[in-house]
Design a protein around this motif. Structure first.
Motif, mmCIF file in Angstrom:
data_model
loop_
_atom_site.group_PDB
_atom_site.id
_atom_site.type_symbol
_atom_site.label_atom_id
_atom_site.label_comp_id
_atom_site.label_asym_id
_atom_site.label_seq_id
_atom_site.Cartn_x
_atom_site.Cartn_y
_atom_site.Cartn_z
ATOM 1 N N VAL A 66 -20.259 41.243 45.126
ATOM 2 C CA VAL A 66 -20.102 39.641 45.243
ATOM 3 C C VAL A 66 -19.977 38.984 44.224
ATOM 4 O O VAL A 66 -19.154 38.006 43.834
ATOM 5 N N GLY A 67 -20.681 39.372 43.051
ATOM 6 C CA GLY A 67 -20.782 38.634 41.779
ATOM 7 C C GLY A 67 -19.086 38.950 41.258
ATOM 8 O O GLY A 67 -18.716 37.865 40.779
ATOM 9 N N LEU A 68 -18.759 39.951 41.495
ATOM 10 C CA LEU A 68 -17.112 40.173 40.965
ATOM 11 C C LEU A 68 -16.187 39.402 41.613
ATOM 12 O O LEU A 68 -15.281 38.723 41.168
ATOM 13 N N LEU A 69 -16.571 39.486 42.892
ATOM 14 C CA LEU A 69 -15.581 38.340 43.822
ATOM 15 C C LEU A 69 -15.538 37.067 43.358
ATOM 16 O O LEU A 69 -14.709 36.326 43.218
ATOM 17 N N CYS A 70 -16.954 36.481 43.089
ATOM 18 C CA CYS A 70 -17.028 35.300 42.630
ATOM 19 C C CYS A 70 -16.265 34.916 41.287
ATOM 20 O O CYS A 70 -15.564 33.956 41.059
ATOM 21 N N ARG A 71 -16.435 35.814 40.491
ATOM 22 C CA ARG A 71 -15.797 35.809 39.205
ATOM 23 C C ARG A 71 -14.431 35.559 39.164
ATOM 24 O O ARG A 71 -13.717 34.970 38.202
ATOM 25 N N ARG B 278 -12.601 34.491 41.284
ATOM 26 C CA ARG B 278 -12.480 33.181 42.125
ATOM 27 C C ARG B 278 -12.969 31.962 40.940
ATOM 28 O O ARG B 278 -12.883 31.015 41.564
ATOM 29 N N GLY B 279 -13.381 32.387 39.926
ATOM 30 C CA GLY B 279 -13.572 31.505 39.038
ATOM 31 C C GLY B 279 -14.960 31.010 38.587
ATOM 32 O O GLY B 279 -15.448 29.943 38.015
ATOM 33 N N SER B 280 -16.027 31.767 39.534
ATOM 34 C CA SER B 280 -17.557 31.208 39.495
ATOM 35 C C SER B 280 -18.480 32.579 39.136
ATOM 36 O O SER B 280 -17.932 33.687 39.253
ATOM 37 N N TRP B 281 -19.678 32.185 39.415
ATOM 38 C CA TRP B 281 -20.471 33.061 39.196
ATOM 39 C C TRP B 281 -22.074 32.803 39.830
ATOM 40 O O TRP B 281 -22.428 31.695 39.498
ATOM 41 N N PRO B 282 -22.560 33.766 40.720
ATOM 42 C CA PRO B 282 -23.991 33.402 41.395
ATOM 43 C C PRO B 282 -25.034 33.834 40.195
ATOM 44 O O PRO B 282 -24.670 34.353 39.073
ATOM 45 N N GLN B 283 -26.050 33.555 40.597
ATOM 46 C CA GLN B 283 -27.253 33.922 39.771
ATOM 47 C C GLN B 283 -27.558 35.297 40.304
ATOM 48 O O GLN B 283 -27.966 35.476 41.592
#
Length: 123
Positions: free
Chosen positions: A67-72, A74-79
């Motif tokens: 999920v972190g990679l998918l966020c990244r 798409r331009g963002s990052w979770p904690q």
């Protein structure tokens, strides 16, 4: 295809030592903006929908990384967090937080104790 690539990346990165994994994730998160909760939850659902291995309780580490990679991508990052559940069933666990909320996990933030965190924009 992007979701499957993120899952494959998550399954690969779980093989790294904790120190190396943290270094890789910190580099990925360095220039990212924090992900909004709704987006993180959507990406979480995409990952568990694409991978039975990531969907189960034992899949928390590759799932959180994917999920972190998918966020990244798409331009963002979770904690990104690794630690323990502080309520039964006590166990090691990896999870994500966005907007100071646990993403798609049972319980509330107080039910978890993080031993390692990787936040957006910390480069």
């Amino acid at each position: 295809m992007t979701v499957r690539a993120a899952v494959a990346g998550g399954l690969f990165l779980v093989r790294l030592s904790p120190r190396r994994l943290r270094t890789v994730l910190e580099r990925l998160a360095a220039d990212a903006r924090p992900v909004p909760y709704r987006q993180a939850e959507e990406y979480y659902r995409e990952v568990v929908g694409a991978s039975a291995r990531c969907a189960g309780w034992q899949g928390c580490l590759p799932r959180s990384i994917a999920v972190g990679l998918l966020c990244r991508v798409r331009g963002s990052w979770p904690q990104w967090c690794v630690g323990v559940r502080a309520t039964p069933p006590f166990a090691a666990h990896a999870w994500l937080e966005a907007e100071e909320r646990i993403v798609a996990e049972p319980g509330c933030r107080d039910d978890y104790r993080a031993l390692m965190r990787v936040r957006a924009g910390r480069g």
